[in-house]
Write a protein that holds these residues in place. Structure first.
Motif, PDB file in Angstrom:
ATOM      1  N   ASN A   1       0.859  -1.171   0.000  1.00 42.24           N
ATOM      2  CA  ASN A   1       0.000   0.000   0.000  1.00 42.24           C
ATOM      3  C   ASN A   1       0.903   1.231   0.000  1.00 42.24           C
ATOM      4  O   ASN A   1       1.580   1.511   1.002  1.00 42.24           O
ATOM      5  N   PRO A   2       0.925   1.999  -1.092  1.00 37.03           N
ATOM      6  CA  PRO A   2       1.815   3.168  -1.169  1.00 37.03           C
ATOM      7  C   PRO A   2       1.526   4.216  -0.097  1.00 37.03           C
ATOM      8  O   PRO A   2       2.430   4.923   0.333  1.00 37.03           O
ATOM      9  N   PHE A   3       0.272   4.309   0.352  1.00 34.37           N
ATOM     10  CA  PHE A   3      -0.055   5.302   1.369  1.00 34.37           C
ATOM     11  C   PHE A   3       0.560   4.952   2.722  1.00 34.37           C
ATOM     12  O   PHE A   3       0.908   5.839   3.497  1.00 34.37           O
ATOM     13  N   ILE A   4       0.699   3.668   2.995  1.00 32.46           N
ATOM     14  CA  ILE A   4       1.388   3.266   4.229  1.00 32.46           C
ATOM     15  C   ILE A   4       2.859   3.626   4.130  1.00 32.46           C
ATOM     16  O   ILE A   4       3.453   4.114   5.087  1.00 32.46           O
ATOM     17  N   TRP A   5       3.457   3.383   2.967  1.00 33.04           N
ATOM     18  CA  TRP A   5       4.857   3.779   2.771  1.00 33.04           C
ATOM     19  C   TRP A   5       5.014   5.277   2.960  1.00 33.04           C
ATOM     20  O   TRP A   5       5.976   5.744   3.570  1.00 33.04           O
TER      21      TRP A   5
ATOM     22  N   PHE B   1       4.751  12.281   0.029  1.00 31.84           N
ATOM     23  CA  PHE B   1       4.696  12.180  -1.428  1.00 31.84           C
ATOM     24  C   PHE B   1       5.749  11.210  -1.953  1.00 31.84           C
ATOM     25  O   PHE B   1       5.446  10.318  -2.744  1.00 31.84           O
ATOM     26  N   TRP B   2       6.998  11.364  -1.512  1.00 34.07           N
ATOM     27  CA  TRP B   2       8.056  10.485  -2.010  1.00 34.07           C
ATOM     28  C   TRP B   2       7.911   9.052  -1.513  1.00 34.07           C
ATOM     29  O   TRP B   2       8.293   8.106  -2.206  1.00 34.07           O
ATOM     30  N   GLY B   3       7.327   8.863  -0.329  1.00 35.40           N
ATOM     31  CA  GLY B   3       7.035   7.509   0.138  1.00 35.40           C
ATOM     32  C   GLY B   3       5.981   6.837  -0.724  1.00 35.40           C
ATOM     33  O   GLY B   3       6.086   5.649  -1.050  1.00 35.40           O
ATOM     34  N   CYS B   4       4.952   7.608  -1.119  1.00 33.66           N
ATOM     35  CA  CYS B   4       3.931   7.071  -2.024  1.00 33.66           C
ATOM     36  C   CYS B   4       4.536   6.732  -3.382  1.00 33.66           C
ATOM     37  O   CYS B   4       4.230   5.684  -3.959  1.00 33.66           O
TER      38      CYS B   4
ATOM     39  N   ALA C   1       3.061   7.303   4.731  1.00 36.95           N
ATOM     40  CA  ALA C   1       2.851   7.651   6.133  1.00 36.95           C
ATOM     41  C   ALA C   1       4.073   7.314   6.977  1.00 36.95           C
ATOM     42  O   ALA C   1       4.481   8.098   7.839  1.00 36.95           O
ATOM     43  N   VAL C   2       4.677   6.168   6.729  1.00 37.31           N
ATOM     44  CA  VAL C   2       5.878   5.777   7.474  1.00 37.31           C
ATOM     45  C   VAL C   2       7.022   6.755   7.193  1.00 37.31           C
ATOM     46  O   VAL C   2       7.715   7.198   8.114  1.00 37.31           O
ATOM     47  N   ALA C   3       7.202   7.106   5.926  1.00 35.09           N
ATOM     48  CA  ALA C   3       8.255   8.060   5.573  1.00 35.09           C
ATOM     49  C   ALA C   3       8.007   9.411   6.232  1.00 35.09           C
ATOM     50  O   ALA C   3       8.941  10.053   6.732  1.00 35.09           O
ATOM     51  N   ALA C   4       6.751   9.855   6.269  1.00 34.78           N
ATOM     52  CA  ALA C   4       6.421  11.142   6.888  1.00 34.78           C
ATOM     53  C   ALA C   4       6.685  11.124   8.388  1.00 34.78           C
ATOM     54  O   ALA C   4       7.250  12.077   8.933  1.00 34.78           O
ATOM     55  N   VAL C   5       6.310  10.050   9.049  1.00 35.52           N
ATOM     56  CA  VAL C   5       6.524   9.953  10.500  1.00 35.52           C
ATOM     57  C   VAL C   5       8.015   9.912  10.829  1.00 35.52           C
ATOM     58  O   VAL C   5       8.481  10.603  11.753  1.00 35.52           O
ATOM     59  N   ILE C   6       8.767   9.134  10.077  1.00 41.34           N
ATOM     60  CA  ILE C   6      10.210   9.036  10.337  1.00 41.34           C
ATOM     61  C   ILE C   6      10.896  10.384  10.139  1.00 41.34           C
ATOM     62  O   ILE C   6      11.673  10.829  10.984  1.00 41.34           O
ATOM     63  N   THR C   7      10.598  11.054   9.026  1.00 41.34           N
ATOM     64  CA  THR C   7      11.283  12.325   8.764  1.00 41.34           C
ATOM     65  C   THR C   7      10.840  13.425   9.722  1.00 41.34           C
ATOM     66  O   THR C   7      11.647  14.254  10.116  1.00 41.34           O
ATOM     67  N   SER C   8       9.581  13.418  10.114  1.00 41.06           N
ATOM     68  CA  SER C   8       9.141  14.413  11.106  1.00 41.06           C
ATOM     69  C   SER C   8       9.819  14.162  12.448  1.00 41.06           C
ATOM     70  O   SER C   8      10.214  15.103  13.134  1.00 41.06           O
ATOM     71  N   GLY C   9       9.954  12.899  12.816  1.00 39.66           N
ATOM     72  CA  GLY C   9      10.676  12.566  14.045  1.00 39.66           C
ATOM     73  C   GLY C   9      12.120  13.013  13.987  1.00 39.66           C
ATOM     74  O   GLY C   9      12.651  13.555  14.970  1.00 39.66           O
TER      75      GLY C   9
END
Length: 68
Positions: free
Chosen positions: A5-9, A49-52, A11-19
């Motif tokens: 699921n690209p949206f999970i990818w 966006f890039w995770g998707c 979301a994970v990328a967004a959470v990691i980079t925000s952290g």
């Protein structure tokens, strides 16, 4: 190959980079000169966006490999 699921990818990328952004802020690392990476919200949007894109590319590439 299992579809992802690209949206999970994204979301994970967004959470990691925000952290990472918050961690760098807490330890006093100088801010990026890139306008998109100045705050955690825009950083999360950019990396979502890039995770998707990465998730879609994985699915597309996996489909190509399975056709052979």
């Amino acid at each position: 190959m299992k579809k992802t699921n690209p949206f999970i990818w994204g979301a994970v990328a967004a959470v990691i980079t925000s952290g990472l952004w918050f961690f760098n802020y807490l330890i006093g690392t100088p801010q990026s000169e890139n306008t998109l990476l100045q705050n955690p919200i825009t950083t999360a949007v950019v990396f979502f966006f890039w995770g998707c894109v990465a998730g879609y590319a994985k699915n597309w590439y996996g489909d190509r490999l399975n056709r052979r």
